[in-house]
Design a protein around this motif. Sequence first.
Motif, PDB file in Angstrom:
ATOM      1  N   ALA A  45      44.924  35.761  35.691  1.00 25.22           N
ATOM      2  CA  ALA A  45      44.203  35.158  34.651  1.00 25.22           C
ATOM      3  C   ALA A  45      44.982  34.064  34.016  1.00 25.22           C
ATOM      4  N   GLU A  59      33.877  39.773  33.612  1.00 25.50           N
ATOM      5  CA  GLU A  59      33.990  41.422  33.871  1.00 25.50           C
ATOM      6  C   GLU A  59      33.077  41.883  35.066  1.00 25.50           C
ATOM      7  N   ASP A  69      38.668  47.782  39.263  1.00 29.54           N
ATOM      8  CA  ASP A  69      39.292  47.060  38.576  1.00 29.54           C
ATOM      9  C   ASP A  69      38.291  45.877  38.204  1.00 29.54           C
ATOM     10  N   PHE A  71      37.382  41.885  36.995  1.00 24.65           N
ATOM     11  CA  PHE A  71      37.880  40.405  37.080  1.00 24.65           C
ATOM     12  C   PHE A  71      36.935  39.670  36.505  1.00 24.65           C
ATOM     13  N   ASP A  72      37.435  38.418  35.853  1.00 24.28           N
ATOM     14  CA  ASP A  72      36.520  37.280  35.545  1.00 24.28           C
ATOM     15  C   ASP A  72      36.302  36.319  36.646  1.00 24.28           C
ATOM     16  N   GLY A  92      42.352  38.270  37.247  1.00 22.04           N
ATOM     17  CA  GLY A  92      42.566  39.347  36.791  1.00 22.04           C
ATOM     18  C   GLY A  92      44.013  39.231  36.235  1.00 22.04           C
ATOM     19  N   SER A  93      44.201  40.434  35.419  1.00 19.44           N
ATOM     20  CA  SER A  93      45.772  40.514  34.978  1.00 19.44           C
ATOM     21  C   SER A  93      46.376  41.255  35.664  1.00 19.44           C
TER      22      SER A  93
END
Length: 122
Positions: A45, A59, A69, A71-72, A92-93
């Motif tokens: 991200a 999200e 998980d 994700f944007d 994602g982080s």
Amino acid sequence: MISGKFGEIGELIFEIDLVGADAERYPIDVLLDTGFTTGYLALDAQDVQSLGWSMIEGERAMRMVQGEDFFDIYEGRVFLDEREYIIPVLAGSGISEPLLGLQWLKMLPLAVNFATGMLTLG
């Protein structure tokens, strides 16, 4: 067509350019992930935000090897095989390595020959 290289344990690695909102091109190595079947590109991200790309969806839940998980989704621009593509990018982080998804293989042929060391996409 772009040439790739093999990683230490036979990973398929290619160099592509990410195109920032400022139109600057940033070369990165990406791993072709055969388990990443639903997307084109996954990035951390922080990397996506530094490129200035626009978020198009927030999200989205996705099933990963480690479990579900979130994700944007960003509208990303990449330069690959001498063409620029506008694609959805999962951000994602904690994504430690940029991943190319198998969706590319619907558009570009992949050639792999471990014996001769040949790896090409496009």
